[in-house]
Write a protein that holds these residues in place. Structure first.
Motif, mmCIF file in Angstrom:
data_model
loop_
_atom_site.group_PDB
_atom_site.id
_atom_site.type_symbol
_atom_site.label_atom_id
_atom_site.label_comp_id
_atom_site.label_asym_id
_atom_site.label_seq_id
_atom_site.Cartn_x
_atom_site.Cartn_y
_atom_site.Cartn_z
ATOM 1 N N ILE A 1 0.666 -0.879 -0.156
ATOM 2 C CA ILE A 1 0.032 -0.165 -0.207
ATOM 3 C C ILE A 1 1.109 1.264 0.189
ATOM 4 O O ILE A 1 1.889 0.820 0.979
ATOM 5 C CB ILE A 1 -0.585 -0.061 1.396
ATOM 6 C CG1 ILE A 1 -1.799 0.982 1.330
ATOM 7 C CG2 ILE A 1 0.214 -0.383 2.350
ATOM 8 C CD1 ILE A 1 -3.203 0.979 2.950
ATOM 9 N N SER A 2 0.675 2.323 -0.471
ATOM 10 C CA SER A 2 1.115 2.660 -0.253
ATOM 11 C C SER A 2 1.340 4.137 0.396
ATOM 12 O O SER A 2 -0.265 4.177 1.442
ATOM 13 C CB SER A 2 0.945 4.342 -2.113
ATOM 14 O OG SER A 2 -0.579 5.053 -1.630
ATOM 15 N N TYR A 3 2.394 5.069 1.044
ATOM 16 C CA TYR A 3 1.911 6.015 2.146
ATOM 17 C C TYR A 3 0.166 7.045 1.903
ATOM 18 O O TYR A 3 0.465 6.387 3.050
ATOM 19 C CB TYR A 3 2.914 6.825 1.976
ATOM 20 C CG TYR A 3 4.823 6.704 2.396
ATOM 21 C CD1 TYR A 3 4.587 6.042 3.602
ATOM 22 C CD2 TYR A 3 5.313 6.556 1.663
ATOM 23 C CE1 TYR A 3 6.201 5.674 4.094
ATOM 24 C CE2 TYR A 3 6.603 5.634 1.850
ATOM 25 C CZ TYR A 3 6.660 5.556 2.866
ATOM 26 O OH TYR A 3 8.109 5.011 3.240
ATOM 27 N N ARG A 4 0.148 7.522 0.940
ATOM 28 C CA ARG A 4 -1.053 8.890 0.849
ATOM 29 C C ARG A 4 -1.840 7.369 1.110
ATOM 30 O O ARG A 4 -2.851 7.988 2.236
ATOM 31 C CB ARG A 4 -1.077 8.532 -0.757
ATOM 32 C CG ARG A 4 -1.989 10.325 -0.480
ATOM 33 C CD ARG A 4 -2.172 10.318 -2.625
ATOM 34 N NE ARG A 4 -2.391 9.406 -2.724
ATOM 35 C CZ ARG A 4 -4.042 9.167 -3.191
ATOM 36 N NH1 ARG A 4 -4.830 9.297 -1.779
ATOM 37 N NH2 ARG A 4 -3.888 7.760 -4.321
ATOM 38 N N GLU A 5 -2.254 6.266 0.551
ATOM 39 C CA GLU A 5 -3.590 5.075 0.928
ATOM 40 C C GLU A 5 -4.081 4.868 2.452
ATOM 41 O O GLU A 5 -4.034 5.131 2.906
ATOM 42 C CB GLU A 5 -3.670 4.081 0.277
ATOM 43 C CG GLU A 5 -3.323 4.268 -1.324
ATOM 44 C CD GLU A 5 -3.119 3.313 -2.160
ATOM 45 O OE1 GLU A 5 -3.582 3.581 -3.743
ATOM 46 O OE2 GLU A 5 -2.414 1.868 -1.781
ATOM 47 N N ALA A 6 -2.515 4.841 3.302
ATOM 48 C CA ALA A 6 -2.595 4.112 4.474
ATOM 49 C C ALA A 6 -2.476 5.617 5.511
ATOM 50 O O ALA A 6 -3.308 5.300 6.400
ATOM 51 C CB ALA A 6 -0.847 3.976 5.137
ATOM 52 N N ILE A 7 -2.382 6.690 4.902
ATOM 53 C CA ILE A 7 -3.189 8.282 5.385
ATOM 54 C C ILE A 7 -4.055 8.385 5.647
ATOM 55 O O ILE A 7 -4.309 8.143 6.825
ATOM 56 C CB ILE A 7 -1.742 9.319 4.654
ATOM 57 C CG1 ILE A 7 -0.424 9.042 5.305
ATOM 58 C CG2 ILE A 7 -2.784 10.269 5.769
ATOM 59 C CD1 ILE A 7 0.913 10.090 4.370
ATOM 60 N N GLU A 8 -4.385 7.809 3.984
ATOM 61 C CA GLU A 8 -5.838 7.968 4.147
ATOM 62 C C GLU A 8 -6.329 6.602 5.643
ATOM 63 O O GLU A 8 -7.759 7.424 5.531
ATOM 64 C CB GLU A 8 -6.656 8.164 2.243
ATOM 65 C CG GLU A 8 -6.455 9.094 2.020
ATOM 66 C CD GLU A 8 -7.424 9.126 0.339
ATOM 67 O OE1 GLU A 8 -8.252 8.556 0.923
ATOM 68 O OE2 GLU A 8 -6.624 9.709 0.022
ATOM 69 N N LEU A 9 -6.454 6.028 4.969
ATOM 70 C CA LEU A 9 -7.132 4.729 6.435
ATOM 71 C C LEU A 9 -7.038 5.147 7.673
ATOM 72 O O LEU A 9 -7.440 5.133 7.779
ATOM 73 C CB LEU A 9 -6.136 3.497 5.580
ATOM 74 C CG LEU A 9 -6.985 2.816 4.252
ATOM 75 C CD1 LEU A 9 -6.426 1.593 4.193
ATOM 76 C CD2 LEU A 9 -8.573 2.284 4.273
ATOM 77 N N ALA A 10 -5.771 5.670 8.189
ATOM 78 C CA ALA A 10 -5.781 5.682 9.220
ATOM 79 C C ALA A 10 -6.073 7.322 9.791
ATOM 80 O O ALA A 10 -6.874 7.368 10.509
ATOM 81 C CB ALA A 10 -4.356 6.031 9.457
ATOM 82 N N TYR A 11 -6.640 8.670 8.779
ATOM 83 C CA TYR A 11 -6.913 9.382 9.133
ATOM 84 C C TYR A 11 -8.841 9.014 9.096
ATOM 85 O O TYR A 11 -9.320 9.507 10.189
ATOM 86 C CB TYR A 11 -6.678 10.727 8.100
ATOM 87 C CG TYR A 11 -5.139 11.082 9.154
ATOM 88 C CD1 TYR A 11 -5.823 11.824 9.645
ATOM 89 C CD2 TYR A 11 -3.990 10.885 7.850
ATOM 90 C CE1 TYR A 11 -4.971 13.099 10.812
ATOM 91 C CE2 TYR A 11 -3.212 11.602 9.348
ATOM 92 C CZ TYR A 11 -3.246 12.547 10.035
ATOM 93 O OH TYR A 11 -2.320 13.361 10.452
ATOM 94 N N TYR A 12 -8.972 8.532 8.655
ATOM 95 C CA TYR A 12 -10.667 8.302 8.610
ATOM 96 C C TYR A 12 -11.078 7.202 9.530
ATOM 97 O O TYR A 12 -12.324 6.576 9.639
ATOM 98 C CB TYR A 12 -10.698 6.986 6.752
ATOM 99 C CG TYR A 12 -11.304 8.484 5.662
ATOM 100 C CD1 TYR A 12 -12.546 9.556 6.074
ATOM 101 C CD2 TYR A 12 -10.549 8.989 4.801
ATOM 102 C CE1 TYR A 12 -12.352 11.247 4.995
ATOM 103 C CE2 TYR A 12 -10.033 10.563 4.311
ATOM 104 C CZ TYR A 12 -11.236 10.944 3.924
ATOM 105 O OH TYR A 12 -11.895 11.835 3.911
ATOM 106 N N GLY A 13 -10.010 6.649 10.268
ATOM 107 C CA GLY A 13 -10.007 5.678 11.758
ATOM 108 C C GLY A 13 -9.967 3.904 11.338
ATOM 109 O O GLY A 13 -10.222 3.533 12.029
ATOM 110 N N ALA A 14 -9.189 3.852 10.617
ATOM 111 C CA ALA A 14 -8.351 2.357 10.726
ATOM 112 C C ALA A 14 -7.816 2.336 11.450
ATOM 113 O O ALA A 14 -6.407 2.916 11.519
ATOM 114 C CB ALA A 14 -8.083 1.973 9.345
#
Ligand code: ADP
Ligand code: ASP
Ligand code: MG
Length: 325
Positions: free
Chosen positions: A242-255
């Protein structure tokens, strides 16, 4: 240097601590800084101590004694006849907090919270460091309060990156295997601060950033980052990369598998992040690094619960198209 992070779930009992040793035997432990959280639900229990401290009829000493005994139980299982020294070390840490609470004059809830709640990480790392030493692995216990320098915004402190970088480099110099605490730091007054609940992943990223680490591995009770929380969804799939950007999005949205602040420092220095199972350390898990995109290409789901049940929201990410549905 590599940075490893073990969370509360991985060290909830003696078996968890013993398992850390087997992970380290599998991966090797030289040139490794290991960040550890409080054991199991200790942070929640310490939050209750703070709440109770402000009650009209405080029983915080009883609460603390119960938490201490739970740790003594784990120590007894780990060290058997040789438990005296570690018990003494732990007792000392509890005594310092009791002295602080008994003499405290401030009514600043957040300041008191950080002094008390940080005890969980200090205790867990002391037990783990002593245990690993007893099993023949030379290591040094590193006080994260001497490394992670923050402002005085208690419970959600902001990092002083420059001071932190200097302190970490100085403290880690010449050491091969280090054990330190997640979640905690200190301010310019020398008081303990914390980085926000679940902040140990962020601590691991801070250490890695300062040390120019070759990688960070977060050891979890799941096989890696999945396309949804397995506590909520059935038939989840492992995201192998997974890319950094995708991981950041997942984390910020609550994963909740990765603390949201963790990714940015790593991305800035292009330090790869691995999320792996502490039960199956030989498995690949998930890798987050430069130039990697989502694999396999599957939608990711996050359930956001609000207090009003009608507001429960299902976020669906479909990274392939770069759009959210
Ligand atoms: P730690 O022990 O490091 O504090 P956490 O309990 O905070 O670990 O995080 C691991 C948990 O995160 C898993 O048990 C899982 O239920 C949850 N989780 C939420 N979203 C995801 C996801 N997308 N992939 C994997 N695990 C997830
Ligand atoms: N022990 C802290 C908490 O439970 C920090 C962490 O586990 O990451 O929030
Ligand atoms: Mg956690």
């Amino acid at each position: 240097m590599r940075v490893f992070k073990f969370g509360g779930a991985s060290v909830k009992d003696a078996a968890g601590v013993i398992n850390i040793l087997s992970v380290l035997k599998h991966t090797g432990f030289s040139e490794t800084l290991i960040v550890v959280s409080a054991m199991g639900k200790t942070t929640n229990a310490l939050e209750e101590v703070v709440k109770n401290y402000f009650d009209e009829t405080p029983r915080y000493l009883e609460y603390l004694e119960k938490i201490k005994q739970n740790h003594y139980q784990i120590i007894a299982e780990l060290f058997q006849q040789d438990s005296a020294q570690t018990k003494e070390n732990i007792n000392q840490l509890f005594e310092e907090i009791i002295i602080f609470l008994n003499n405290n004059k401030t009514k600043d809830y957040s300041l008191i919270y950080d002094q008390v709640v940080s005890l969980g990480e200090l205790v867990s790392t002391t037990i783990i460091s002593n245990y690993i030493t007893s099993q023949g692995i030379k290591n040094r216990w590193l006080d994260a309060r001497k490394c992670i320098k923050t402002d005085s915004y208690y419970r959600d402190a902001n990092l002083d990156w420059e001071a932190t970088q200097k302190s970490i480099l100085k403290a880690a110099d010449g050491n091969s295997t280090l054990i330190s605490q997640g979640f905690i730091g200190s301010d310019s007054e020398g008081l303990t601060t914390t980085l926000g609940r679940e902040g140990s992943d962020y601590s691991a990223a801070i250490f890695a950033y300062a040390l120019d680490a070759e990688s960070v591995t977060i050891w979890k009770d799941v096989p890696g980052v999945l396309n949804a929380d397995p506590r909520v969804f059935k038939d989840t799939q492992l995201l192998r990369q997974i890319s950094y950007r995708e991981a950041i999005e997942l984390a910020y949205y609550g994963a909740s598998v990765i603390h949201p602040k963790t990714l940015q420092p790593l991305q800035r220095k292009e330090i790869p992040l691995f999320v792996k199972s502490f039960e199956n350390p030989a498995d690949d898990g998930t890798s987050v690094s430069k130039g990697k995109t989502l694999e396999p290409l599957v939608p990711c789901f996050i359930l956001k619960k609000k207090s009003n049940p009608f507001e429960t929201l299902l976020l669906r990410f479909f990274f392939y198209c770069g759009r959210k549905y």
